[in-house]
Design an enzyme around this catalytic site. Structure first.
Site, PDB file in Angstrom:
ATOM      1  N   ASN A   1       0.791  -1.108  -0.040  1.00 21.33           N
ATOM      2  CA  ASN A   1      -0.011   0.055  -0.053  1.00 21.33           C
ATOM      3  C   ASN A   1       0.809   1.314  -0.081  1.00 21.33           C
ATOM      4  O   ASN A   1       2.105   0.948   0.622  1.00 21.33           O
ATOM      5  CB  ASN A   1      -1.003   0.041   1.090  1.00 21.33           C
ATOM      6  CG  ASN A   1      -0.514  -0.159   2.359  1.00 21.33           C
ATOM      7  OD1 ASN A   1       0.606  -0.880   2.555  1.00 21.33           O
ATOM      8  ND2 ASN A   1      -1.188   0.537   3.428  1.00 21.33           N
ATOM      9  N   ILE A   2       0.329   2.142  -0.669  1.00 21.58           N
ATOM     10  CA  ILE A   2       1.165   3.467  -0.844  1.00 21.58           C
ATOM     11  C   ILE A   2       0.131   4.688  -0.486  1.00 21.58           C
ATOM     12  O   ILE A   2      -0.840   4.972  -1.408  1.00 21.58           O
ATOM     13  CB  ILE A   2       1.800   3.668  -2.295  1.00 21.58           C
ATOM     14  CG1 ILE A   2       2.349   2.431  -2.527  1.00 21.58           C
ATOM     15  CG2 ILE A   2       2.311   4.869  -2.373  1.00 21.58           C
ATOM     16  CD1 ILE A   2       2.964   2.284  -4.022  1.00 21.58           C
ATOM     17  N   GLU A   3       0.370   5.220   0.672  1.00 22.01           N
ATOM     18  CA  GLU A   3      -0.533   6.276   1.059  1.00 22.01           C
ATOM     19  C   GLU A   3      -0.249   7.602   0.618  1.00 22.01           C
ATOM     20  O   GLU A   3       0.870   8.111  -0.085  1.00 22.01           O
ATOM     21  CB  GLU A   3      -0.554   6.328   2.532  1.00 22.01           C
ATOM     22  CG  GLU A   3      -1.112   5.101   3.073  1.00 22.01           C
ATOM     23  CD  GLU A   3      -1.330   5.171   4.858  1.00 22.01           C
ATOM     24  OE1 GLU A   3      -1.952   4.237   5.118  1.00 22.01           O
ATOM     25  OE2 GLU A   3      -0.609   5.999   5.321  1.00 22.01           O
TER      26      GLU A   3
ATOM     27  N   CYS B   1      -4.166   0.418  -2.584  1.00 17.55           N
ATOM     28  CA  CYS B   1      -3.840  -0.713  -1.900  1.00 17.55           C
ATOM     29  C   CYS B   1      -2.878  -1.566  -2.590  1.00 17.55           C
ATOM     30  O   CYS B   1      -2.407  -1.291  -3.747  1.00 17.55           O
ATOM     31  CB  CYS B   1      -5.146  -1.329  -1.562  1.00 17.55           C
ATOM     32  SG  CYS B   1      -6.631  -0.283  -1.110  1.00 17.55           S
TER      33      CYS B   1
ATOM     34  N   GLU C   1      -3.248  -4.804  -2.968  1.00 16.22           N
ATOM     35  CA  GLU C   1      -3.731  -5.857  -4.050  1.00 16.22           C
ATOM     36  C   GLU C   1      -3.764  -4.997  -5.361  1.00 16.22           C
ATOM     37  O   GLU C   1      -3.372  -5.626  -6.445  1.00 16.22           O
ATOM     38  CB  GLU C   1      -5.165  -6.067  -3.656  1.00 16.22           C
ATOM     39  CG  GLU C   1      -5.239  -6.839  -2.366  1.00 16.22           C
ATOM     40  CD  GLU C   1      -5.303  -5.778  -0.970  1.00 16.22           C
ATOM     41  OE1 GLU C   1      -6.033  -6.053   0.001  1.00 16.22           O
ATOM     42  OE2 GLU C   1      -4.798  -4.451  -1.201  1.00 16.22           O
TER      43      GLU C   1
ATOM     44  N   CYS D   1     -10.079  -4.621   0.485  1.00 18.12           N
ATOM     45  CA  CYS D   1     -11.273  -3.610   0.384  1.00 18.12           C
ATOM     46  C   CYS D   1     -11.983  -3.908  -0.754  1.00 18.12           C
ATOM     47  O   CYS D   1     -11.989  -4.594  -1.599  1.00 18.12           O
ATOM     48  CB  CYS D   1     -10.597  -2.091   0.495  1.00 18.12           C
ATOM     49  SG  CYS D   1     -10.105  -1.636  -1.155  1.00 18.12           S
TER      50      CYS D   1
ATOM     51  N   CYS E   1     -10.738  -2.865  -4.002  1.00 22.49           N
ATOM     52  CA  CYS E   1      -9.850  -4.069  -4.677  1.00 22.49           C
ATOM     53  C   CYS E   1     -10.665  -5.192  -5.151  1.00 22.49           C
ATOM     54  O   CYS E   1     -10.379  -5.872  -6.274  1.00 22.49           O
ATOM     55  CB  CYS E   1      -8.699  -4.272  -3.489  1.00 22.49           C
ATOM     56  SG  CYS E   1      -7.591  -3.136  -3.159  1.00 22.49           S
TER      57      CYS E   1
END
Length: 146
Positions: free
Chosen positions: A48-50, A59, A61, A97, A100
């Site tokens: 995940n990359i915020e 996310c 996935e 989520c 995804c």
């Protein structure tokens, strides 16, 4: 064989844990890793990359799926997903989520694609995409046959 299936699942879980180490999570501090097994045997990983704007966050996935699709791969067997707060051992399953799940439905057969979730105790559970997104909106809804 059942033993080789367990080995493959454990290898995917290990790859997901490694991918999780690259997660960029300065806001939630919840790191997720995913390892996607393509039908051709290749494994694509993602984390995940915020983003400070939250909405542009991606996310693990989807990172793995988009990496594979961007390289021309569009047929998949399974994905392993692991997640936890930084410095904590997760005691809950980290499921994908809704967004995804929808993206998986675009590229994966819901009745065949396996989702492998680490259970927080060193084991894993496996389910089919159709179990996590029953009656999902898919390419067939738009008249696109597989």
């Amino acid at each position: 064989s059942a033993a080789s299936d367990v080995y493959k699942r454990q290898e995917l879980i290990r790859a997901a844990f490694k991918a999780r180490s690259f997660a960029y999570t300065p806001y939630s501090h919840f790191k997720v890793g995913a390892a996607l097994l393509a039908k051709n045997g290749m494994v694509y990983t993602g984390c995940n990359i915020e983003n400070a704007g939250y909405t542009p966050t991606n996310c693990a996935e989807r990172t793995a799926l988009f990496k594979a699709v961007s390289e021309g791969v569009r047929e998949f067997d399974a994905i392993a997903i692991v997640g936890s707060k930084v410095g904590e051992k997760n005691t809950l399953v980290t499921g994908p989520c809704g967004v995804c799940r929808q993206v998986m439905t675009e590229f994966c057969r819901p009745d065949e694609f396996r989702i492998i979730l680490e259970d927080g105790r060193g084991g894993f559970i496996t389910c089919l995409l159709e179990e996590l997104l029953p009656m999902g909106f898919c390419p067939k809804n738009l008249g696109k046959e597989e």
